[in-house]
Motif scaffolding. Structure first.
Motif, PDB file in Angstrom:
ATOM      1  N   UNK A   1     -44.452  13.505  55.107  1.00  0.00           N
ATOM      2  CA  UNK A   1     -44.343  14.748  55.316  1.00  0.00           C
ATOM      3  C   UNK A   1     -45.310  14.990  57.028  1.00  0.00           C
ATOM      4  N   UNK A   2     -45.081  16.086  57.564  1.00  0.00           N
ATOM      5  CA  UNK A   2     -45.741  16.240  58.746  1.00  0.00           C
ATOM      6  C   UNK A   2     -46.989  16.860  58.338  1.00  0.00           C
ATOM      7  N   UNK A   3     -48.101  16.294  58.605  1.00  0.00           N
ATOM      8  CA  UNK A   3     -49.410  17.177  58.234  1.00  0.00           C
ATOM      9  C   UNK A   3     -49.858  17.495  59.419  1.00  0.00           C
ATOM     10  N   UNK A   4     -50.370  18.725  58.992  1.00  0.00           N
ATOM     11  CA  UNK A   4     -51.309  19.574  60.140  1.00  0.00           C
ATOM     12  C   UNK A   4     -52.042  20.454  59.312  1.00  0.00           C
ATOM     13  N   UNK A   5     -53.042  21.400  60.095  1.00  0.00           N
ATOM     14  CA  UNK A   5     -54.088  21.917  59.466  1.00  0.00           C
ATOM     15  C   UNK A   5     -53.418  23.055  58.794  1.00  0.00           C
ATOM     16  N   UNK A   6     -53.852  23.480  57.532  1.00  0.00           N
ATOM     17  CA  UNK A   6     -53.514  24.705  56.850  1.00  0.00           C
ATOM     18  C   UNK A   6     -54.518  25.638  57.048  1.00  0.00           C
ATOM     19  N   UNK A   7     -55.008  25.968  58.474  1.00  0.00           N
ATOM     20  CA  UNK A   7     -55.848  26.751  58.702  1.00  0.00           C
ATOM     21  C   UNK A   7     -55.565  28.218  58.034  1.00  0.00           C
ATOM     22  N   UNK A   8     -54.264  28.712  58.449  1.00  0.00           N
ATOM     23  CA  UNK A   8     -53.884  30.108  58.074  1.00  0.00           C
ATOM     24  C   UNK A   8     -53.302  30.147  56.536  1.00  0.00           C
ATOM     25  N   UNK A   9     -52.685  29.160  56.172  1.00  0.00           N
ATOM     26  CA  UNK A   9     -52.191  28.774  54.803  1.00  0.00           C
ATOM     27  C   UNK A   9     -53.088  28.566  53.919  1.00  0.00           C
ATOM     28  N   UNK A  10     -54.416  28.037  54.028  1.00  0.00           N
ATOM     29  CA  UNK A  10     -55.544  27.551  53.374  1.00  0.00           C
ATOM     30  C   UNK A  10     -55.178  26.287  52.619  1.00  0.00           C
ATOM     31  N   UNK A  11     -53.973  26.037  52.044  1.00  0.00           N
ATOM     32  CA  UNK A  11     -53.594  24.910  51.564  1.00  0.00           C
ATOM     33  C   UNK A  11     -52.038  24.398  51.832  1.00  0.00           C
ATOM     34  N   UNK A  12     -51.960  23.120  52.303  1.00  0.00           N
ATOM     35  CA  UNK A  12     -50.757  22.676  52.575  1.00  0.00           C
ATOM     36  C   UNK A  12     -50.593  21.553  51.410  1.00  0.00           C
ATOM     37  N   UNK A  13     -49.074  21.416  51.106  1.00  0.00           N
ATOM     38  CA  UNK A  13     -48.574  20.439  49.907  1.00  0.00           C
ATOM     39  C   UNK A  13     -47.770  19.503  50.647  1.00  0.00           C
ATOM     40  N   UNK A  14     -48.244  18.196  50.703  1.00  0.00           N
ATOM     41  CA  UNK A  14     -47.390  16.836  51.060  1.00  0.00           C
ATOM     42  C   UNK A  14     -47.072  16.130  49.970  1.00  0.00           C
TER      43      UNK A  14
ATOM     44  N   UNK B   1     -50.146  15.803  47.573  1.00  0.00           N
ATOM     45  CA  UNK B   1     -51.369  15.732  48.243  1.00  0.00           C
ATOM     46  C   UNK B   1     -51.645  17.218  48.609  1.00  0.00           C
ATOM     47  N   UNK B   2     -52.796  17.615  48.094  1.00  0.00           N
ATOM     48  CA  UNK B   2     -53.251  19.096  48.854  1.00  0.00           C
ATOM     49  C   UNK B   2     -53.998  18.911  49.676  1.00  0.00           C
ATOM     50  N   UNK B   3     -53.907  19.762  50.723  1.00  0.00           N
ATOM     51  CA  UNK B   3     -54.587  19.529  52.021  1.00  0.00           C
ATOM     52  C   UNK B   3     -55.208  20.903  52.328  1.00  0.00           C
ATOM     53  N   UNK B   4     -56.612  21.089  52.100  1.00  0.00           N
ATOM     54  CA  UNK B   4     -57.241  22.597  52.205  1.00  0.00           C
ATOM     55  C   UNK B   4     -57.771  22.778  53.595  1.00  0.00           C
ATOM     56  N   UNK B   5     -57.980  23.727  54.233  1.00  0.00           N
ATOM     57  CA  UNK B   5     -58.537  23.973  55.127  1.00  0.00           C
ATOM     58  C   UNK B   5     -59.348  25.287  54.934  1.00  0.00           C
ATOM     59  N   UNK B   6     -60.603  25.485  54.525  1.00  0.00           N
ATOM     60  CA  UNK B   6     -61.477  26.387  53.920  1.00  0.00           C
ATOM     61  C   UNK B   6     -62.195  27.047  55.149  1.00  0.00           C
ATOM     62  N   UNK B   7     -61.899  26.775  56.522  1.00  0.00           N
ATOM     63  CA  UNK B   7     -62.819  27.327  57.644  1.00  0.00           C
ATOM     64  C   UNK B   7     -62.986  28.792  57.787  1.00  0.00           C
ATOM     65  N   UNK B   8     -61.891  29.523  57.557  1.00  0.00           N
ATOM     66  CA  UNK B   8     -61.935  30.811  57.439  1.00  0.00           C
ATOM     67  C   UNK B   8     -62.013  31.668  56.463  1.00  0.00           C
ATOM     68  N   UNK B   9     -62.468  30.867  55.336  1.00  0.00           N
ATOM     69  CA  UNK B   9     -62.762  31.778  53.957  1.00  0.00           C
ATOM     70  C   UNK B   9     -64.309  32.299  53.999  1.00  0.00           C
ATOM     71  N   UNK B  10     -64.654  33.262  53.613  1.00  0.00           N
ATOM     72  CA  UNK B  10     -65.950  33.951  53.658  1.00  0.00           C
ATOM     73  C   UNK B  10     -66.615  33.942  52.206  1.00  0.00           C
ATOM     74  N   UNK B  11     -65.860  33.653  51.089  1.00  0.00           N
ATOM     75  CA  UNK B  11     -66.468  33.595  49.738  1.00  0.00           C
ATOM     76  C   UNK B  11     -66.090  32.893  48.938  1.00  0.00           C
ATOM     77  N   UNK B  12     -66.768  32.274  47.827  1.00  0.00           N
ATOM     78  CA  UNK B  12     -66.171  31.428  46.734  1.00  0.00           C
ATOM     79  C   UNK B  12     -64.993  32.097  45.821  1.00  0.00           C
ATOM     80  N   UNK B  13     -65.046  33.514  45.786  1.00  0.00           N
ATOM     81  CA  UNK B  13     -64.192  34.230  45.207  1.00  0.00           C
ATOM     82  C   UNK B  13     -62.763  34.032  45.788  1.00  0.00           C
TER      83      UNK B  13
END
Length: 143
Positions: free
Chosen positions: A59-72, A80-92
């Motif tokens: 799979x082509x891997x790229x940052x899931x910044x807006x999707x939060x998680x990509x699945x390869x 493989x689940x690839x998370x980018x949590x940069x823009x999240x503000x809370x654990x909820x």
């Protein structure tokens, strides 16, 4: 088998990344949740791409910044689940994404910006820290 001591790898160029990825996969051992700590632009997504390739993903891997998680997908049907949590503000917000299901899936979960997820992660987390030297060399520490 899990490693109890920290492993450090120095990466001077992208060409060295593939062989380093093999060492890192070995150091991760049986752990499936991997937290990546590094400043912006340090190469977290690039390293995750090399790890996914090492595991057999095409799979082509790229940052899931807006999707939060990509699945390869892997050749054996696992993901493989690839998370980018940069823009999240809370654990909820992370709970709403279903992180518990991902973290307990038995599949690799590679988590960029993992600070919010720390209380939700299993005990057997592999922490990877990337430090960038002034000359652009990366030191990758696997714990």
């Amino acid at each position: 088998m899990q490693t109890t001591e920290k492993m450090k790898i120095e990466v001077r160029s992208l060409e060295e990344l593939d062989s380093s990825a093999a060492e890192i996969i070995n150091a991760i051992g049986s752990r499936r949740v991997v937290a990546f700590y590094a400043p912006m632009g340090a190469g977290k997504t690039t390293l995750i791409s090399a790890l996914a390739k090492q595991l057999g993903s095409t799979s082509i891997t790229n940052s899931p910044t807006f999707a939060i998680v990509n699945d390869y997908e892997l050749p054996n049907g696992d993901s493989i689940y690839h998370f980018d949590l940069y823009r999240l503000k809370s654990t909820s917000e992370l709970i709403d994404v279903g992180c518990d299901d991902y973290f307990s899936s038995g599949c690799y979960c590679f988590v960029e910006w993992p600070e919010l997820a720390e209380p939700l992660m299993p005990n057997e987390v592999c922490n990877i820290t990337i430090k960038v030297a002034a000359d652009g060399t990366r030191e990758i520490e696997v714990d």
